[in-house]
Design a protein around this motif. Structure first.
Motif, mmCIF file in Angstrom:
data_model
loop_
_atom_site.group_PDB
_atom_site.id
_atom_site.type_symbol
_atom_site.label_atom_id
_atom_site.label_comp_id
_atom_site.label_asym_id
_atom_site.label_seq_id
_atom_site.Cartn_x
_atom_site.Cartn_y
_atom_site.Cartn_z
ATOM 1 N N GLY A 199 0.738 -0.825 0.190
ATOM 2 C CA GLY A 199 0.098 -0.360 -0.396
ATOM 3 C C GLY A 199 0.660 1.200 0.071
ATOM 4 O O GLY A 199 0.305 2.420 0.092
ATOM 5 N N GLY A 200 2.481 1.374 -0.496
ATOM 6 C CA GLY A 200 2.616 1.917 -0.563
ATOM 7 C C GLY A 200 3.894 2.539 1.142
ATOM 8 O O GLY A 200 3.506 1.723 1.462
ATOM 9 N N SER A 201 4.364 3.767 0.741
ATOM 10 C CA SER A 201 5.309 3.180 2.079
ATOM 11 C C SER A 201 4.893 3.961 3.417
ATOM 12 O O SER A 201 5.735 2.822 4.538
ATOM 13 C CB SER A 201 6.905 5.136 2.135
ATOM 14 O OG SER A 201 6.074 5.115 1.617
ATOM 15 N N LEU A 202 3.789 4.475 3.960
ATOM 16 C CA LEU A 202 3.577 4.722 4.822
ATOM 17 C C LEU A 202 2.268 3.265 4.839
ATOM 18 O O LEU A 202 1.739 3.479 6.352
ATOM 19 C CB LEU A 202 2.944 6.569 4.761
ATOM 20 C CG LEU A 202 3.163 7.543 4.718
ATOM 21 C CD1 LEU A 202 2.606 8.800 3.865
ATOM 22 C CD2 LEU A 202 4.477 7.569 5.347
ATOM 23 N N LEU A 252 5.692 -7.311 6.526
ATOM 24 C CA LEU A 252 6.600 -6.706 6.892
ATOM 25 C C LEU A 252 6.504 -4.285 6.966
ATOM 26 O O LEU A 252 5.979 -3.951 5.600
ATOM 27 C CB LEU A 252 8.403 -6.347 5.779
ATOM 28 C CG LEU A 252 9.121 -7.578 5.305
ATOM 29 C CD1 LEU A 252 8.642 -7.840 4.149
ATOM 30 C CD2 LEU A 252 8.948 -7.999 6.399
ATOM 31 N N PRO A 253 6.633 -3.828 8.212
ATOM 32 C CA PRO A 253 6.395 -2.385 7.045
ATOM 33 C C PRO A 253 7.097 -1.659 6.045
ATOM 34 O O PRO A 253 6.569 -1.423 5.518
ATOM 35 C CB PRO A 253 6.825 -1.659 8.534
ATOM 36 C CG PRO A 253 8.509 -2.667 9.551
ATOM 37 C CD PRO A 253 8.143 -4.123 8.962
ATOM 38 N N PHE A 254 7.934 -1.679 5.352
ATOM 39 C CA PHE A 254 8.578 -1.558 4.677
ATOM 40 C C PHE A 254 9.591 -2.696 3.981
ATOM 41 O O PHE A 254 10.288 -3.069 5.013
ATOM 42 C CB PHE A 254 9.209 -0.142 5.147
ATOM 43 C CG PHE A 254 10.186 0.471 3.729
ATOM 44 C CD1 PHE A 254 8.838 1.372 3.388
ATOM 45 C CD2 PHE A 254 11.405 0.705 3.587
ATOM 46 C CE1 PHE A 254 9.705 2.215 2.590
ATOM 47 C CE2 PHE A 254 11.957 1.492 2.584
ATOM 48 C CZ PHE A 254 11.104 2.363 1.695
ATOM 49 N N VAL A 255 9.458 -2.532 2.462
ATOM 50 C CA VAL A 255 10.611 -3.087 1.558
ATOM 51 C C VAL A 255 11.332 -2.719 1.280
ATOM 52 O O VAL A 255 11.737 -2.192 0.242
ATOM 53 C CB VAL A 255 9.467 -4.027 0.893
ATOM 54 C CG1 VAL A 255 9.943 -5.300 -0.096
ATOM 55 C CG2 VAL A 255 8.489 -5.063 1.389
#
Length: 352
Positions: A199-202, A252-255
């Motif tokens: 869903g994007g970085s945020l 993962l919070p951020f890939v």
């Protein structure tokens, strides 16, 4: 390009602005390793962290967006604009750029405005099929406008437009990652299909809620989910996955290694941000797009429809996501002919 090129790149706020900006800087450095590049962002925003991580210096402006309702922030907005124009003037005087590039976002407005007043050559890069307000305003003053979609003369002076596509990180375009390497990296089972959700970085509330709602069904079907939740939703998603999914999803919070995430995936489920679409067009995987309803002028739906109209993606509206998003993903995983059709069509639109 002169080996003494001095370039300011301004803008940010989200990954959709920041990563194209970094891709531009990396491409310039590849052509001219001696180029001196300075970023200008908004204090407190994501670019102040991501740009230094990419190896570039950045200066911050005290600037934010104008809310469409009466708020305390709106009362300070004129002072922020004035302060940012004064600071932009000092940055330009100290750095003496050959060109100033704006990628959209709060900081690009005052920096590019001041650059045009001072006679610095200027260029803006518009990622979306429906431009943001900052680039609409700047378009009347800048020298060139780089776009990724057709028919942008509806918004910008036609004689200034160059259709370049969106800048894509070299980590994506130059990746040689294999599926085996990618599955091992994320500790995924090579014998099960993989749905990559981002869903994007945020993070994206609508996507995350739809996925959480359908975790039990996905587990029952033996599906593996690689789920980028965004940092705002990570703890919530972990709790949902433990309760309902029995850990069927890898969260993962951020890939950081998006090239590996793409390589691991059989199909993608994604927001319709311009950067995500640009990357998807290059990698050529079948994708279901769920545009964010919380963006200016509903530009993500415009982005998605540019693909849907060419049979290059499937669209699910945010309000229908809980009921249909995962069902469509499961149907697509079972329909190899449709996967191939979407893959072939989206790849013809790519500009690597």
């Amino acid at each position: 390009m002169s080996t003494s090129a001095k370039i300011i790149i301004s803008g940010g706020g989200t990954g959709g602005h920041i990563f194209p900006a970094i891709a531009i800087a990396d491409a310039i450095k590849k052509k001219d390793p001696k180029a001196d590049i300075l970023f200008v962002g908004a204090e407190g925003r994501m670019e102040m962290e991501k740009v230094p991580e990419a190896g570039y210096p950045i200066k911050g402006l005290w600037i934010s967006g104008f809310q469409r309702r009466l708020t305390i922030d709106n009362l300070s907005f004129p002072f922020k604009v004035l302060n940012s124009l004064i600071r932009s003037n000092k940055i330009i005087n100290d750095f003496i750029p050959n060109i100033a590039i704006g990628v959209g976002g709060y900081a690009s407005g005052p920096l590019l405005q001041m650059a045009t007043w001072k006679g610095v050559p200027t260029l803006i890069q518009e990622q979306n099929s429906y431009p943001g307000i900052t680039n609409k305003i700047l378009s009347k003053r800048v020298d060139k406008i780089c776009v990724a979609y057709d028919q942008m003369e509806r918004f910008f002076p036609k004689e200034k437009i160059e259709k370049t596509g969106n800048p894509i990180r070299a980590a994506i375009t130059d990746s040689k990652a294999t599926r085996e390497e990618a599955l091992a990296h994320f500790d995924l089972d090579p014998n099960k299909p993989v749905l990559f959700i981002t869903g994007g970085s945020l993070g994206a509330r609508g996507i995350n809620e739809a996925v959480a709602y359908n975790l039990e069904a996905m587990k029952a079907l033996g599906l593996q989910v690689l789920w980028q939740t965004g940092k705002l939703y990570y703890d919530w998603a972990v709790e949902k996955n433990t309760d309902k999914g029995g850990d069927c999803a890898k969260l993962l919070p951020f890939v950081k290694r998006m090239d590996l995430a793409y390589a691991a995936a059989d199909i993608l489920l994604s927001r319709a941000g311009a950067l995500s679409i640009a990357e998807q067009q290059v990698i050529g995987k079948a994708v279901i797009l769920q545009p964010s309803p919380n963006v200016a002028e509903d530009h993500q739906t415009h982005n998605a429809m540019a693909l849907v109209n060419k049979e290059a993606a499937i669209l699910v509206k945010d309000k229908e996501a809980k009921e249909y998003l995962v069902k469509k993903a499961l149907h697509l995983l079972e329909d190899e002919a449709m996967q191939n059709k979407l893959s072939q069509n989206i790849k013809t639109l790519g500009r690597p």
